[in-house]
Design an enzyme around this catalytic site. Structure first.
Site, PDB file in Angstrom:
ATOM      1  N   HIS A 213     -13.889  -8.461  -8.370  1.00 56.18           N
ATOM      2  CA  HIS A 213     -13.034  -8.838  -9.496  1.00 56.18           C
ATOM      3  C   HIS A 213     -13.213 -10.324  -9.762  1.00 56.18           C
ATOM      4  CE1 HIS A 213      -9.712  -7.520 -12.123  1.00 56.18           C
ATOM      5  NE2 HIS A 213      -9.384  -8.795 -12.122  1.00 56.18           N
TER       6      HIS A 213
ATOM      7  N   ASP B 116       1.314  -4.103 -13.522  1.00 60.55           N
ATOM      8  CA  ASP B 116       0.293  -5.066 -13.946  1.00 60.55           C
ATOM      9  C   ASP B 116      -0.130  -4.797 -15.383  1.00 60.55           C
ATOM     10  OD1 ASP B 116      -1.544  -7.292 -13.445  1.00 60.55           O
ATOM     11  OD2 ASP B 116      -3.096  -5.790 -13.723  1.00 60.55           O
TER      12      ASP B 116
ATOM     13  N   ARG C  14       1.483 -11.609 -20.365  1.00 59.40           N
ATOM     14  CA  ARG C  14       0.963 -12.942 -20.033  1.00 59.40           C
ATOM     15  C   ARG C  14      -0.117 -13.370 -21.023  1.00 59.40           C
ATOM     16  NH1 ARG C  14      -1.540 -12.126 -14.825  1.00 59.40           N
ATOM     17  NH2 ARG C  14      -2.039 -14.338 -14.833  1.00 59.40           N
TER      18      ARG C  14
ATOM     19  N   SER D  80      -1.563 -10.219  -9.760  1.00 61.77           N
ATOM     20  CA  SER D  80      -2.156  -9.308 -10.726  1.00 61.77           C
ATOM     21  C   SER D  80      -3.449  -8.704 -10.167  1.00 61.77           C
ATOM     22  CB  SER D  80      -2.435 -10.081 -12.030  1.00 61.77           C
ATOM     23  OG  SER D  80      -3.318  -9.380 -12.858  1.00 61.77           O
TER      24      SER D  80
ATOM     25  N   LYS E 109      -3.868  -4.693  -8.288  1.00 60.66           N
ATOM     26  CA  LYS E 109      -4.850  -3.712  -8.803  1.00 60.66           C
ATOM     27  C   LYS E 109      -5.832  -3.305  -7.713  1.00 60.66           C
ATOM     28  CE  LYS E 109      -6.441  -6.064 -12.489  1.00 60.66           C
ATOM     29  NZ  LYS E 109      -5.413  -6.997 -12.907  1.00 60.66           N
TER      30      LYS E 109
END
Ligand code: URA
Length: 434
Positions: free
Chosen positions: A82, A161, A168, A183, A187
């Site tokens: 990520h 999220d 956001r 966040s 996930k």
């Protein structure tokens, strides 16, 4: 509970209690707390922070807002990657089919564009028909079948999220270490992984502008992983100029396909391979970095990585024709070209200005309800250190609406700075945090 009191307490620098945090996350996920109150709370968190204990509870509450997946029945190592977000950062798209083709299972839950940065889901959805909304049963079936699944947060997968992320995006509450860390890690921990590789971006186009904050974000996420028994490796990588040449949604898919075919811009290929090596090592499928590099090269050269991406696109409802003919991808009808006003050397190619300009063009959102335009964006023709002559193209802009072009141009015109002295781009990989 009294949400106003929680907002006020955080605003005034006090800690939130564990039960209060759980009630806030559950209440917002269940639509019992309105957007305006959650926005105010998020802004208070951005300004005041969360302690380590608050962050642990906040992340855990987000993680358990939906299903936590269990893939222990799948023999292959489960590893994901990520990014904390960048401009032109399409790395996940070529990376994960390459790594999956080497025998790693990748159950990827991604996000949409966030602030001035692009999102993997928006990019994938520029492939006509591609579905990123999958329930846990389909998510699991696809992972079992293809070893790679690319989905978004949903009503059953980290719904907290899904909602907080979208809020956001449009409330100026993105660049907060606890909000980013919770966040991402909620996930990723929901994916039932054995290991995770993080690409923590640093530079003008990143949410962390300097190495000190990037390091703190990386360490925070590595720590959350350790607390949950998940091995996390973070690479801190440069985001002072866009990665690759393409910025936008469909054009980033086209550039990702170039990488999967063995081409693509050198910086994008380099970062993709470095993260791929980290994933193969984390998954235990390669004994050392050299062997991992050879596996990745072989996956591309053999066509297996491209074939894996095609398999996933077909499995998730996308039109595979665009993979073979990227001119079929959505493209805005008009092109404007920004040219060099004089001879010179590129001193700066500002990722933040280009990211904001891409949002203004329509590649990202300014309100929660807005749809992205998959066909708008840029091709950035130069990198820091390039020598250009007056009249050379610097940026090609794909646009649809004149008003949006005008807004974007006022930013793009300042993004590239020419000078007369030699200039050198920063290293692509700054540090590794484990
Ligand atoms: N990626 C995420 O998933 N969340 C963030 O907050 C930033 C990047």
């Amino acid at each position: 509970m009294n949400v106003v009191e929680s907002i006020e307490r955080k605003r005034d620098g006090h800690a939130l209690a564990a039960e209060e945090i759980r009630a806030l996350i559950a209440g917002y996920t269940a639509d019992a707390i309105p957007d305006y109150q959650m926005s105010a709370l998020l802004m208070a968190i951005l300004l005041r922070g969360l302690s380590a204990d608050e962050l642990a509870v906040w992340t855990d509450a987000m993680l358990h807002s939906g299903d936590v997946l269990d893939f222990s029945h799948i023999a292959a190592p489960k590893v994901d990657k990520h990014s904390t977000g960048g401009v032109g950062d399409k790395v996940s798209i070529p990376l994960v089919p390459m790594v999956a083709a080497c025998g790693v299972a990748i159950p990827m839950i991604s996000g949409r564009g966030l602030g001035h940065t692009g999102g993997t889901l928006d990019k994938l959805e520029s492939i006509p028909g591609f579905r990123t909304a999958l329930d846990p049963a389909e998510f699991t079936r696809l992972l079992e079948r293809t070893g790679l699944v690319l989905a978004g947060q949903s009503e059953t997968l980290v719904p907290a999220d899904r909602r907080i992320y979208a809020l956001r995006d449009v409330t100026g509450t993105v660049p907060s270490i606890p909000l980013i860390a919770s966040s991402i890690m909620s996930k990723k921990l929901a994916e039932g992984l054995d290991a995770l590789v993080l690409d923590v971006k640093v530079g003008s186009g990143a949410f962390m502008r300097d190495i000190v904050r990037a390091r703190e974000l990386a360490r925070t996420m590595v720590g959350i992983g350790a607390a949950h028994g998940t091995a996390v490796t973070a690479l801190i990588t440069d985001m002072s100029q866009p990665l690759g040449r393409a910025v936008g949604n469909a054009n980033e898919i086209a550039e990702s396909l170039e990488v999967l075919r063995g081409g693509g811009p050198a910086d994008l290929v380099e970062i993709t391979h470095q993260l791929g090596v980290a994933m193969l090592l984390a998954g235990g499928v390669a004994p050392d970095p050299d062997a991992a590099q050879r596996m990745l090269h072989a996956a591309v050269a053999s066509g297996n990585a491209f074939a894996k991406f095609e398999e996933v696109v077909i499995a998730q409802g996308g039109d595979p024709a665009v993979l073979h003919d990227p001119s079929l991808l959505p493209s805005a009808p008009e092109e404007a070209v920004v040219t060099a006003p004089r001879d010179g050397i590129v001193q700066r190619c500002d990722a933040l200005l280009l990211g904001v300009a891409a949002v203004r063009l329509g590649a990202g959102r300014m309100t929660k309800e807005e749809a992205v335009d998959p066909g708008v964006g840029f091709i950035v023709c130069v990198k820091v250190g390039d020598v250009v002559s007056a009249g050379d193209p610097l940026i090609r802009i794909r646009w649809r609406h004149p008003g949006r072009l005008a807004e974007a141009r006022s930013l793009v015109d300042h993004a590239i700075v020419l000078g007369d002295t030699a200039a050198f781009p920063p290293p692509l990989v700054h540090e590794r945090v484990v």
